[in-house]
Every structure is written in structure tokens, then in C-alpha cells.
Motif scaffolding. Structure first.
Motif, PDB file in Angstrom:
ATOM      1  N   VAL A 344       0.839  -1.193   0.000  1.00  0.00           N
ATOM      2  CA  VAL A 344       0.000   0.000   0.000  1.00  0.00           C
ATOM      3  C   VAL A 344       0.879   1.250   0.000  1.00  0.00           C
ATOM      4  O   VAL A 344       1.889   1.309   0.706  1.00  0.00           O
ATOM      5  N   LEU A 345       0.485   2.238  -0.790  1.00  0.00           N
ATOM      6  CA  LEU A 345       1.172   3.522  -0.803  1.00  0.00           C
ATOM      7  C   LEU A 345       0.570   4.381   0.310  1.00  0.00           C
ATOM      8  O   LEU A 345      -0.561   4.856   0.201  1.00  0.00           O
ATOM      9  N   ALA A 346       1.314   4.545   1.409  1.00  0.00           N
ATOM     10  CA  ALA A 346       0.805   5.305   2.545  1.00  0.00           C
ATOM     11  C   ALA A 346       0.668   6.784   2.191  1.00  0.00           C
ATOM     12  O   ALA A 346       1.378   7.302   1.327  1.00  0.00           O
ATOM     13  N   ASP A 347      -0.250   7.450   2.871  1.00  0.00           N
ATOM     14  CA  ASP A 347      -0.495   8.867   2.600  1.00  0.00           C
ATOM     15  C   ASP A 347       0.531   9.751   3.288  1.00  0.00           C
ATOM     16  O   ASP A 347       0.985   9.468   4.406  1.00  0.00           O
ATOM     17  N   TYR A 348       0.902  10.819   2.616  1.00  0.00           N
ATOM     18  CA  TYR A 348       1.720  11.866   3.232  1.00  0.00           C
ATOM     19  C   TYR A 348       0.820  12.663   4.171  1.00  0.00           C
ATOM     20  O   TYR A 348      -0.307  13.033   3.807  1.00  0.00           O
ATOM     21  N   VAL A 349       1.284  12.901   5.394  1.00  0.00           N
ATOM     22  CA  VAL A 349       0.503  13.642   6.381  1.00  0.00           C
ATOM     23  C   VAL A 349       1.179  14.983   6.623  1.00  0.00           C
ATOM     24  O   VAL A 349       2.249  15.043   7.238  1.00  0.00           O
ATOM     25  N   PRO A 350       0.615  16.074   6.129  1.00  0.00           N
ATOM     26  CA  PRO A 350       1.289  17.376   6.222  1.00  0.00           C
ATOM     27  C   PRO A 350       1.506  17.848   7.651  1.00  0.00           C
ATOM     28  O   PRO A 350       2.385  18.679   7.896  1.00  0.00           O
ATOM     29  N   GLU A 351       0.702  17.320   8.598  1.00  0.00           N
ATOM     30  CA  GLU A 351       0.903  17.732   9.998  1.00  0.00           C
ATOM     31  C   GLU A 351       2.230  17.239  10.564  1.00  0.00           C
ATOM     32  O   GLU A 351       2.689  17.723  11.598  1.00  0.00           O
ATOM     33  N   LEU A 352       2.829  16.246   9.899  1.00  0.00           N
ATOM     34  CA  LEU A 352       4.069  15.656  10.408  1.00  0.00           C
ATOM     35  C   LEU A 352       5.222  16.038   9.484  1.00  0.00           C
ATOM     36  O   LEU A 352       5.317  15.572   8.365  1.00  0.00           O
ATOM     37  N   LYS A 353       6.110  16.900   9.978  1.00  0.00           N
ATOM     38  CA  LYS A 353       7.173  17.448   9.136  1.00  0.00           C
ATOM     39  C   LYS A 353       8.485  16.705   9.343  1.00  0.00           C
ATOM     40  O   LYS A 353       8.887  16.434  10.468  1.00  0.00           O
ATOM     41  N   ARG A 354       9.130  16.368   8.210  1.00  0.00           N
ATOM     42  CA  ARG A 354      10.499  15.847   8.229  1.00  0.00           C
ATOM     43  C   ARG A 354      11.372  16.798   7.425  1.00  0.00           C
ATOM     44  O   ARG A 354      10.928  17.335   6.409  1.00  0.00           O
ATOM     45  N   TYR A 355      12.594  16.984   7.849  1.00  0.00           N
ATOM     46  CA  TYR A 355      13.511  17.801   7.068  1.00  0.00           C
ATOM     47  C   TYR A 355      14.331  16.935   6.117  1.00  0.00           C
ATOM     48  O   TYR A 355      14.963  17.452   5.209  1.00  0.00           O
ATOM     49  N   THR A 356      14.299  15.624   6.330  1.00  0.00           N
ATOM     50  CA  THR A 356      14.989  14.699   5.430  1.00  0.00           C
ATOM     51  C   THR A 356      13.943  14.046   4.520  1.00  0.00           C
ATOM     52  O   THR A 356      13.647  12.858   4.627  1.00  0.00           O
ATOM     53  N   GLU A 357      13.373  14.859   3.646  1.00  0.00           N
ATOM     54  CA  GLU A 357      12.394  14.366   2.685  1.00  0.00           C
ATOM     55  C   GLU A 357      12.464  15.236   1.428  1.00  0.00           C
ATOM     56  O   GLU A 357      12.852  16.406   1.477  1.00  0.00           O
ATOM     57  N   LEU A 439      22.035   9.884  -1.122  1.00  0.00           N
ATOM     58  CA  LEU A 439      20.824   9.218  -1.610  1.00  0.00           C
ATOM     59  C   LEU A 439      20.001  10.175  -2.469  1.00  0.00           C
ATOM     60  O   LEU A 439      19.502   9.802  -3.536  1.00  0.00           O
ATOM     61  N   LYS A 440      19.866  11.409  -2.007  1.00  0.00           N
ATOM     62  CA  LYS A 440      19.079  12.395  -2.761  1.00  0.00           C
ATOM     63  C   LYS A 440      19.717  12.669  -4.121  1.00  0.00           C
ATOM     64  O   LYS A 440      19.026  12.779  -5.137  1.00  0.00           O
ATOM     65  N   LYS A 441      21.050  12.724  -4.143  1.00  0.00           N
ATOM     66  CA  LYS A 441      21.750  12.907  -5.420  1.00  0.00           C
ATOM     67  C   LYS A 441      21.535  11.691  -6.327  1.00  0.00           C
ATOM     68  O   LYS A 441      21.396  11.824  -7.543  1.00  0.00           O
ATOM     69  N   PHE A 442      21.505  10.497  -5.712  1.00  0.00           N
ATOM     70  CA  PHE A 442      21.318   9.266  -6.483  1.00  0.00           C
ATOM     71  C   PHE A 442      19.980   9.271  -7.215  1.00  0.00           C
ATOM     72  O   PHE A 442      19.870   8.765  -8.329  1.00  0.00           O
ATOM     73  N   PHE A 443      18.961   9.856  -6.590  1.00  0.00           N
ATOM     74  CA  PHE A 443      17.641   9.921  -7.225  1.00  0.00           C
ATOM     75  C   PHE A 443      17.631  10.900  -8.398  1.00  0.00           C
ATOM     76  O   PHE A 443      16.774  10.804  -9.267  1.00  0.00           O
ATOM     77  N   GLY A 444      18.567  11.838  -8.410  1.00  0.00           N
ATOM     78  CA  GLY A 444      18.707  12.753  -9.525  1.00  0.00           C
ATOM     79  C   GLY A 444      17.408  13.420  -9.903  1.00  0.00           C
ATOM     80  O   GLY A 444      16.738  14.027  -9.071  1.00  0.00           O
ATOM     81  N   GLY A 445      17.020  13.306 -11.175  1.00  0.00           N
ATOM     82  CA  GLY A 445      15.814  13.963 -11.679  1.00  0.00           C
ATOM     83  C   GLY A 445      14.507  13.417 -11.134  1.00  0.00           C
ATOM     84  O   GLY A 445      13.446  13.988 -11.397  1.00  0.00           O
ATOM     85  N   HIS A 446      14.563  12.324 -10.389  1.00  0.00           N
ATOM     86  CA  HIS A 446      13.340  11.874  -9.704  1.00  0.00           C
ATOM     87  C   HIS A 446      12.942  12.886  -8.627  1.00  0.00           C
ATOM     88  O   HIS A 446      11.760  12.986  -8.288  1.00  0.00           O
ATOM     89  N   ALA A 447      13.928  13.590  -8.058  1.00  0.00           N
ATOM     90  CA  ALA A 447      13.637  14.642  -7.081  1.00  0.00           C
ATOM     91  C   ALA A 447      13.369  15.924  -7.872  1.00  0.00           C
ATOM     92  O   ALA A 447      14.235  16.767  -8.044  1.00  0.00           O
ATOM     93  N   ASN A 448      12.126  16.045  -8.352  1.00  0.00           N
ATOM     94  CA  ASN A 448      11.861  17.040  -9.388  1.00  0.00           C
ATOM     95  C   ASN A 448      10.718  18.007  -9.074  1.00  0.00           C
ATOM     96  O   ASN A 448      10.233  18.706  -9.961  1.00  0.00           O
ATOM     97  N   THR A 449      10.290  18.061  -7.819  1.00  0.00           N
ATOM     98  CA  THR A 449       9.187  18.976  -7.503  1.00  0.00           C
ATOM     99  C   THR A 449       9.276  19.401  -6.046  1.00  0.00           C
ATOM    100  O   THR A 449      10.125  18.922  -5.305  1.00  0.00           O
TER     101      THR A 449
END
Length: 451
Positions: A344-357, A439-449
Motif C-alpha cells: 500500500v502507498l501510505a499517505d503523506y501527512v502534512p501535519e508531520l514534518k520531516r527535514y529529510t524528505e 541518496l538524494k543525489k542518487f535519485f537525480g531527476g526523480h527529485a523534481n518537484t
């Protein structure tokens, strides 16, 4: 959706050696909580159960703005998976601290000025003063246990190692934040070691790195403190910093050095800390702190939108990960076992903030293939969760060091957008940030928004 007692589990927040923490919502009140869940069945480690009961005993009567609050617990609950299978568990429902970890924010956005550090140091001291007057010492003060709520207030978390004894002998705490007397194996004051660790955190807030690896004579930086060469300690730590020795104020250097003294009798008491000239310096208003966080968050959001929009080739991941099966990294030569499941693709919950995302418009399957390739190329071990689009990684460690372990969840923001959330499970926090950046660099253009 899985349930646990009266709670509906939304997604996994993190995992430890014997427990996992879920974001959950109370089925009647609708309140969001952090649900700490431990299996309570055959083979359960009784020493771990003692730590959980110790945490409950310490937290149930504590109530302070700067402490995470224990809301509910049940030693005989059932965790029911979406498939209907049940597991007997012990859970603790904790106040959801939705602003993330204080040190995630520092690591991602830069060091604090001494004034901003003083704002949070005051809150640490106020929280510790409260628990110490209640006869409790924390004994695991460290960056991971300094949380922020939605209004940027600091909350001290995790009382599993806490003690109600004036003097202690057990080796409790986390390497890098333990006082020298704990390493020596002698009796020690829990309150004194709490303040020692707080001195380390104060240094990190302003320097953005720890003052030493461990409070041991074998550590070259701490040895300068233990042998009364504090002046050399500060020269070493300011050698390449702007302004040299003036990078830290004189009053800051005096307070930190005294709190990190080798002899516990030479460290200032909590009352003496509050009377120190640095402690009495200017403190930002709540409004100024909010403005500081908003400015930094906006800069971070801009940085998280990758300049390089090229989608890297992660097609190799198709050979090590397929949708709707459980797969685990295995030793070479052994047969891979795949079990049909419905992830299952879990929902993003805006009330819970991460800085590593960070965020992506790629499909969940494409993102998981990228994770599979990353695991094959860089991790010592990796495992794919059998309920969510979530993977766990154990990195290769240097000799004598604890390997960094972390989890990555792909979360649904909306029909077009996903959030890639990265959470440290074990290992050094500063090494984790190096892993996260790569890891974020590895994702490259997937991190696009952006969000």
C-alpha cells in the motif's frame, strides 16, 4: 489499514531494535499520536520489556511543555494487519511532535546563532529542571531526543533509560553523549550526566558538528579538556572557522567548557548554569523564532528541487525488485524468496514534518526500482516492507563503528506527487546526513518537484 487497540495506523515513522513507531489516529477522537509498538509474544526480550515499563513509570506523572507527553498505553493489545492477521503487542501512545527533530533542521539549514541556540538551550534546561525536581534523570540526552512541535517548541523525548535513583552504576546512554564517569564504570549522578550531554548539544547547535567523538582520554579532542588544555581545544575547533577564536563568544566558550569538565564536581549545577552570563544573554521572541524557521524552510524547499532534472538509469533495479512481492537482500548463491503481497502507498501527512524528505512526480514503482538499485550498489543489507512502499537499509560501516541504518518511505501526496521520506534508525546522526545527501543525489531527476 492496520489497527492497534483503538488506533488506526497510518504509516511507519521509524523502527528500532525491538519496536516500531507508527503514525496513528484514535478511532473515536481523531487525535493523531505516535504509537510505539512492541511485540508481546513468545521470544520477547524481557529486558526490553523492562525498559518499556521504566519509560511508562517515568513519563506517566510528568507534564511539562518541554517534554513529550505519554497519553495512553496497553500491555495486552492486538495489532491487526490489513490481511486480518493479528499479533499480540504492547503499545505506548505518545504526543505527536510534528515539527521534526531539532538537529535535522540544523543539519539541513545550517548552524544557529548563539541567540537562537540560547532560546533552545533555555527550553532544554527548563525541561531538565522539571524532571530533576521530580527525582528523575533522563540518561539519554542526545540530538535524536530533541524534538520540535508545530510551534517550534522543544520537546525532550524517550525516557527508556531514565532513572529515579540519585546515583547510578548501569552503563546507559549513547556513545558520543555519555559523560566520562559512565565510560569509567564508576557510580555517577544521573542529573550530572544529563547536563554534560546538554553541553554537547549546545556546542552542536552553534558549531553544526560535535565537540568530540567520545568523552574518553583516547579521544584527541576530549583529551584536551580532560588534561586542562581548554585553550588548545578552542583553538583546534576554530582554526578553520570564520573569525578564528571569535567564532564562539568568550562567554559561550566558558559555559560549554565548564559543562564538559572531566571531573563532575567541577561542572556547574543547573542553578549555576542559569546564573551564567551567557545563559542570561539576549533571547529571541517566539515571533522571531517563527520567522527564522520560515526563512530557513523556504530556502530548504528551493534547494530540494534538484537543478539537474535528468532521470538516472535505474533499470537494474527491475532485476532485484518487483511490485507486490516481499523481497530481501540475500547472500550470493542463496535462492531469493518472493511472497505475493499487496503493498500500500501510505499517505503523506502534512501535519508531520520531516527535514529529510524530498518530492517527486515519478511513479511509486519507478521510485522503488531506484531504491532497489541503490541497495544493490551501496548497502550492506536492504529489505522491502511487506505492507508499505518502504525499504530499510544497513550501510557498510568503518571498522569499530556502528553502521548507519535508515528507512525510506514513498508516500502519496496527491495523484501526481510522491514524497520520499528518509528516517535514521541507527548509527551516527552526522554520518546519516552524508548518506541522506548522497541518496538524494542518487535519485537525480526523480527529485523534481516541491510540496
Amino acid at each position: 489499514m492496520a489497527t492497534c487497540g483503538p488506533y488506526r495506523c497510518i504509516k511507519t515513522l521509524g523502527k528500532g531494535g525491538f519496536s516500531e513507531v507508527k503514525l496513528a489516529r484514535h478511532s473515536e477522537t481523531g487525535a493523531l499520536v505516535a504509537l510505539k509498538i512492541m511485540k508481546n509474544s513468545g521470544g520477547f526480550d524481557t529486558s526490553m520489556m523492562e525498559l518499556v515499563r521504566n519509560e511508562i513509570d517515568a513519563m506517566k506523572d510528568l507534564d511539562h511543555l518541554n517534554l513529550v507527553k505519554l497519553l495512553d498505553w496497553d500491555e495486552d493489545a492486538k495489532y491487526v494487519r490489513p490481511s486480518g492477521t493479528q499479533v499480540k503487542v504492547f503499545y505506548l501512545a505518545l504526543e505527536l511532535v510534528s515539527g521534526g527533530e531539532l538537529f535535522d533542521f540544523i543539519a539541513e539549514t545550517g548552524r544557529f546563532t548563539e541567540d537562537v541556540a540560547r532560546y533552545y538551550f533555555h527550553q532544554m534546561i527548563e525541561g531538565l529542571e522539571y524532571i530533576h525536581t521530580q527525582g528523575v534523570s533522563h540518561r539519554d540526552i542526545k540530538p535524536e531526543n530533541m524534538m520540535l512541535d508545530a510551534e517550534h517548541n522543544l520537546k525532550i523525548a524517550d525516557f527508556g533509560f531514565s532513572s529515579s535513583q540519585a546515583m547510578n552504576e548501569t552503563k546507559r546512554g549513547t556513545d558520543g553523549y555519555m559523560a566520562p564517569e559512565i565510560y569509567k564504570g564508576v557510580k555517577y549522578s544521573g542529573q550530572s550526566v544529563d547536563l554534560f550531554a546538554t553541553g554537547i548539544i549546545l556546542f552542536i547547535m552553534v558549531a553544526q558538528h560535535p565537540p568530540f567523538t567520545a568523552a574518553s582520554a583516547r579521544d584527541p579532542h576530549y583529551k584536551l579538556i580532560s588534561t586542562n588544555r581548554v585553550d588548545v581545544f578552542w583553538k583546534v575547533h576554530t582554526k578553520r572557522k570564520e573569525g578564528g577564536l571569535d567564532y564562539f563568544s568568550e562567554e559561550f566558550r566558558d559555559l560549554v567548557a565548564s559543562m564538559l569538565s572531566y571531573n563532575p564536581h567541577e561542572r556547574p549545577s543547573l542553578a549555576e548554569i542559569k546564573e551564567h552570563p551567557w545563559y542570561k544573554g539576549p533571547v529571541p521572541t517566539k515571533e522571531e523564532i517563527t520567522e527564522e524557521f520560515n526563512d530557513r524552510s523556504n530556502q530548504l524547499a528551493a534547494l530540494n528541487n534538484q537543478e539537474d532534472q535528468t532521470i538516472p538509469d535505474h533499470s537494474a533495479g527491475a532485476g532485484v525488485w518487483q511490485p507486490n512481492v516481499v523481497q530481501r537482500s540475500i547472500p550470493k548463491g542463496e535462492e531469493s524468496k518472493a511472497i505475493d503481497i499487496e503493498r500500500v502507498l501510505a499517505d503523506y501527512v502534512p501535519e508531520l514534518k520531516r527535514y529529510t524528505e524530498f518530492y517527486s512526480t515519478s511513479s511509486a514503482d519507478d521510485l522503488f526500482r531506484a531504491l532497489a538499485t541503490y541497495g544493490e550498489d551501496y548497502a550492506q543489507e536492504h529489505t522491502f516492507d511487506d505492507e508499505e512502499y518502504r525499504a530499510s537499509f544497513k550501510m557498510k560501516a568503518k571498522a569499530g563503528e556502528t553502521p548507519v541504518e535508515f528507512s525510506v518511505s514513498v508516500l502519496k501526496v496527491d495523484d501526481d506527487k510522491k514524497c520520499i521520506e528518509v528516517v535514521k534508525d541507527d548509527g551516527d546522526k552526522f554520518e546519516f546526513y552524508e548518506v541522506y545527501t548522497n541518496l538524494k543525489k542518487f535519485f537525480g531527476g526523480h527529485a523534481n518537484t516541491t510540496l
